[in-house]
Design a protein around this motif. Structure first.
Motif, PDB file in Angstrom:
ATOM      1  N   TYR A 197      -6.081   3.693   1.972  1.00 43.48           N
ATOM      2  CA  TYR A 197      -7.111   3.372   0.988  1.00 43.48           C
ATOM      3  C   TYR A 197      -8.446   4.015   1.377  1.00 43.48           C
ATOM      4  O   TYR A 197      -9.191   4.478   0.512  1.00 43.48           O
ATOM      5  CB  TYR A 197      -7.257   1.855   0.871  1.00 43.48           C
ATOM      6  CG  TYR A 197      -5.931   1.159   0.660  1.00 43.48           C
ATOM      7  CD1 TYR A 197      -5.033   1.615  -0.302  1.00 43.48           C
ATOM      8  CD2 TYR A 197      -5.559   0.062   1.439  1.00 43.48           C
ATOM      9  CE1 TYR A 197      -3.808   0.999  -0.477  1.00 43.48           C
ATOM     10  CE2 TYR A 197      -4.338  -0.566   1.261  1.00 43.48           C
ATOM     11  CZ  TYR A 197      -3.466  -0.091   0.310  1.00 43.48           C
ATOM     12  OH  TYR A 197      -2.241  -0.696   0.133  1.00 43.48           O
ATOM     13  N   ARG A 252      -2.067  -4.271   9.154  1.00 45.75           N
ATOM     14  CA  ARG A 252      -2.699  -4.233   7.824  1.00 45.75           C
ATOM     15  C   ARG A 252      -3.901  -3.296   7.838  1.00 45.75           C
ATOM     16  O   ARG A 252      -4.169  -2.592   6.861  1.00 45.75           O
ATOM     17  CB  ARG A 252      -3.118  -5.633   7.397  1.00 45.75           C
ATOM     18  CG  ARG A 252      -1.994  -6.462   6.787  1.00 45.75           C
ATOM     19  CD  ARG A 252      -2.520  -7.771   6.254  1.00 45.75           C
ATOM     20  NE  ARG A 252      -2.710  -8.749   7.319  1.00 45.75           N
ATOM     21  CZ  ARG A 252      -3.503  -9.807   7.229  1.00 45.75           C
ATOM     22  NH1 ARG A 252      -4.209 -10.016   6.132  1.00 45.75           N
ATOM     23  NH2 ARG A 252      -3.603 -10.660   8.226  1.00 45.75           N
ATOM     24  N   SER A 279     -13.312  -1.422   5.187  1.00 45.93           N
ATOM     25  CA  SER A 279     -12.466  -1.829   4.060  1.00 45.93           C
ATOM     26  C   SER A 279     -11.516  -2.948   4.478  1.00 45.93           C
ATOM     27  O   SER A 279     -11.328  -3.932   3.748  1.00 45.93           O
ATOM     28  CB  SER A 279     -11.677  -0.617   3.555  1.00 45.93           C
ATOM     29  OG  SER A 279     -10.743  -0.988   2.564  1.00 45.93           O
ATOM     30  N   THR A 314     -11.500  -6.770   3.022  1.00 41.56           N
ATOM     31  CA  THR A 314     -10.299  -7.337   2.410  1.00 41.56           C
ATOM     32  C   THR A 314      -9.845  -8.600   3.136  1.00 41.56           C
ATOM     33  O   THR A 314      -9.447  -9.593   2.517  1.00 41.56           O
ATOM     34  CB  THR A 314      -9.168  -6.295   2.414  1.00 41.56           C
ATOM     35  OG1 THR A 314      -9.590  -5.129   1.686  1.00 41.56           O
ATOM     36  CG2 THR A 314      -7.908  -6.851   1.773  1.00 41.56           C
ATOM     37  N   THR A 327     -12.105   2.920   7.078  1.00 37.94           N
ATOM     38  CA  THR A 327     -10.912   2.079   7.135  1.00 37.94           C
ATOM     39  C   THR A 327     -11.232   0.688   7.658  1.00 37.94           C
ATOM     40  O   THR A 327     -10.822  -0.327   7.085  1.00 37.94           O
ATOM     41  CB  THR A 327      -9.862   2.736   8.049  1.00 37.94           C
ATOM     42  OG1 THR A 327      -9.396   3.933   7.445  1.00 37.94           O
ATOM     43  CG2 THR A 327      -8.689   1.804   8.317  1.00 37.94           C
ATOM     44  N   SER A 359     -12.589   2.115  -1.487  1.00 38.72           N
ATOM     45  CA  SER A 359     -11.430   1.899  -0.626  1.00 38.72           C
ATOM     46  C   SER A 359     -10.921   0.473  -0.769  1.00 38.72           C
ATOM     47  O   SER A 359      -9.701   0.229  -0.858  1.00 38.72           O
ATOM     48  CB  SER A 359     -11.800   2.187   0.828  1.00 38.72           C
ATOM     49  OG  SER A 359     -12.314   3.496   0.979  1.00 38.72           O
ATOM     50  N   HIS A 360     -11.842  -0.475  -0.792  1.00 40.15           N
ATOM     51  CA  HIS A 360     -11.484  -1.881  -0.970  1.00 40.15           C
ATOM     52  C   HIS A 360     -10.828  -2.105  -2.333  1.00 40.15           C
ATOM     53  O   HIS A 360      -9.854  -2.864  -2.459  1.00 40.15           O
ATOM     54  CB  HIS A 360     -12.742  -2.728  -0.835  1.00 40.15           C
ATOM     55  CG  HIS A 360     -12.558  -4.182  -1.116  1.00 40.15           C
ATOM     56  ND1 HIS A 360     -11.616  -4.964  -0.487  1.00 40.15           N
ATOM     57  CD2 HIS A 360     -13.218  -5.016  -1.984  1.00 40.15           C
ATOM     58  CE1 HIS A 360     -11.695  -6.201  -0.941  1.00 40.15           C
ATOM     59  NE2 HIS A 360     -12.644  -6.256  -1.844  1.00 40.15           N
ATOM     60  N   GLU A 407      -2.706   0.139   7.313  1.00 41.17           N
ATOM     61  CA  GLU A 407      -2.441   0.422   5.899  1.00 41.17           C
ATOM     62  C   GLU A 407      -3.709   0.844   5.175  1.00 41.17           C
ATOM     63  O   GLU A 407      -3.681   1.682   4.269  1.00 41.17           O
ATOM     64  CB  GLU A 407      -1.844  -0.816   5.225  1.00 41.17           C
ATOM     65  CG  GLU A 407      -1.501  -0.621   3.760  1.00 41.17           C
ATOM     66  CD  GLU A 407      -1.034  -1.907   3.094  1.00 41.17           C
ATOM     67  OE1 GLU A 407      -0.798  -1.876   1.868  1.00 41.17           O
ATOM     68  OE2 GLU A 407      -0.916  -2.935   3.784  1.00 41.17           O
ATOM     69  N   HIS A 408      -4.835   0.295   5.611  1.00 41.52           N
ATOM     70  CA  HIS A 408      -6.109   0.646   4.984  1.00 41.52           C
ATOM     71  C   HIS A 408      -6.528   2.085   5.264  1.00 41.52           C
ATOM     72  O   HIS A 408      -7.456   2.582   4.623  1.00 41.52           O
ATOM     73  CB  HIS A 408      -7.207  -0.328   5.427  1.00 41.52           C
ATOM     74  CG  HIS A 408      -7.241  -1.585   4.623  1.00 41.52           C
ATOM     75  ND1 HIS A 408      -8.143  -1.798   3.598  1.00 41.52           N
ATOM     76  CD2 HIS A 408      -6.463  -2.694   4.669  1.00 41.52           C
ATOM     77  CE1 HIS A 408      -7.931  -2.973   3.059  1.00 41.52           C
ATOM     78  NE2 HIS A 408      -6.922  -3.546   3.686  1.00 41.52           N
ATOM     79  N   ALA A 454      -7.325  -1.004  -2.147  1.00 38.21           N
ATOM     80  CA  ALA A 454      -6.537  -1.980  -1.387  1.00 38.21           C
ATOM     81  C   ALA A 454      -6.140  -3.169  -2.244  1.00 38.21           C
ATOM     82  O   ALA A 454      -5.057  -3.747  -2.067  1.00 38.21           O
ATOM     83  CB  ALA A 454      -7.335  -2.446  -0.170  1.00 38.21           C
TER      84      ALA A 454
END
Length: 322
Positions: free
Chosen positions: A300, A293, A144, A148, A141, A29-30, A296-297, A33
């Protein structure tokens, strides 16, 4: 016939995945991103269905967009679309869907046991997109987004304030599996973490030299944290039985006074938010908020989960999480 040559993987609870599997999902996931994964459509020729009985903006959109971006075809069911509404048993519904689909992403208003009934046939992957007791893809989520934003997971200190709901339960089952993390949970009396989640989280913490601490007041807060996290007090699909419940929650609002106690912390929220209830607008919309933000993850995280379930993932690069 559909290709059933690869093992079927489910994500029903974070307790069902090993540490290494959790690390792999979060790592992927990261990577999405960061734009570090080529979009080579690993789920081409797969069919993913979404089934949401309750409302969803982020999770439903994330899994729908994520499946399409990974090359899968998408089928969407609404709360009134399946024959469960006419009395068909859940297990029979799952058995039929598994003959035609590769994965089902489901949000129900019940406990995860219902999804286990659907998954018991092991013919399609079943992904828990939120049940009453746990929201596992939200934890993916969150981890991640933390990785990030802050550059590491090992050693992170998180203060969670509010109801011990399904998001909090998932976070408690995920964060303590990273070395040296500290999770401070502050909930109103009577609204704490489910006891099974708290007990299991303690076992993870012991195994990873981490800490989880739950209290039902706002006294004796830690000296410093990296993240202050809350969720809305009126969790989707739940009802408070105490008519005066908001009075109990008032001391647990995240406001500027609380954030000033932790000048280096970022603010996180799983959204949707009710400004003026669990969080003041100045905090949610302020410079230290990463809530949008974080949202948004969801995309991902969904992509990492789908790829883990349907295509397999290599072992995680643990150096990336430290």
């Amino acid at each position: 016939m559909l290709d059933r040559s690869t093992p079927v993987r489910h994500l029903l609870s974070l307790n069902d995945v090993s540490d290494e599997e959790l690390y792999a999902i979060v790592d992927r996931s990261h990577a999405y991103a960061r734009g570090a994964v080529p979009m080579n459509r690993p789920l081409a020729d797969r069919v993913v269905a979404t089934y949401f009985r309750t409302t969803s903006t982020r999770t439903r959109t994330a899994f729908s967009a994520g499946a399409l971006r990974l090359g899968a075809q998408l089928v969407a069911y609404g709360p009134g679309d399946l024959q469960e509404n006419t009395g068909e048993e859940t297990g029979d519904t799952g058995r039929i869907l598994g003959l035609m689909l590769d994965a089902l992403v489901a949000r129900t208003s019940a406990e995860a046991a219902e999804l286990r009934s659907i998954a018991s046939w092991n013919t399609m992957s079943v992904i828990n997109a939120m049940t009453e007791d746990e929201h596992p893809t939200q934890a993916v989520t969150d981890l991640s987004a933390m990785l990030t934003t802050l550059g590491r997971l090992d050693g992170l200190r998180v203060l969670y304030v509010g109801e011990g709901n399904n998001t909090a339960a998932a976070l408690s089952l995920a964060l303590p599996r990273y070395h040296g993390t500290e999770l401070y949970v502050r909930t109103p009396p009577g609204y704490g973490l489910p006891q099974p989640a708290l007990q299991r989280a303690g076992e993870y913490a012991t195994a990873h030299q981490a800490l989880i601490e739950e209290r039902h007041d706002m006294d004796d807060l830690p000296d410093d944290v990296d993240v202050v996290y809350t969720t809305r007090w009126q969790t989707t699909g739940t009802v408070k039985h105490d008519p005066d419940w908001m009075t109990s929650f008032e001391p647990f609002r995240v406001d500027d006074v609380l954030m000033k106690r932790f000048p280096s912390a970022v603010f996180m929220h799983d959204l949707p938010a009710h400004r003026g209830q669990e969080v003041d607008a100045d905090v949610l919309d302020g410079d230290r908020s990463v809530a949008f933000r974080q949202a948004e993850h969801k995309l991902y995280g969904a992509m990492g989960v789908l790829e883990w379930c349907l295509a397999g993932l290599p072992p995680a690069n643990r150096a990336a999480t430290r």
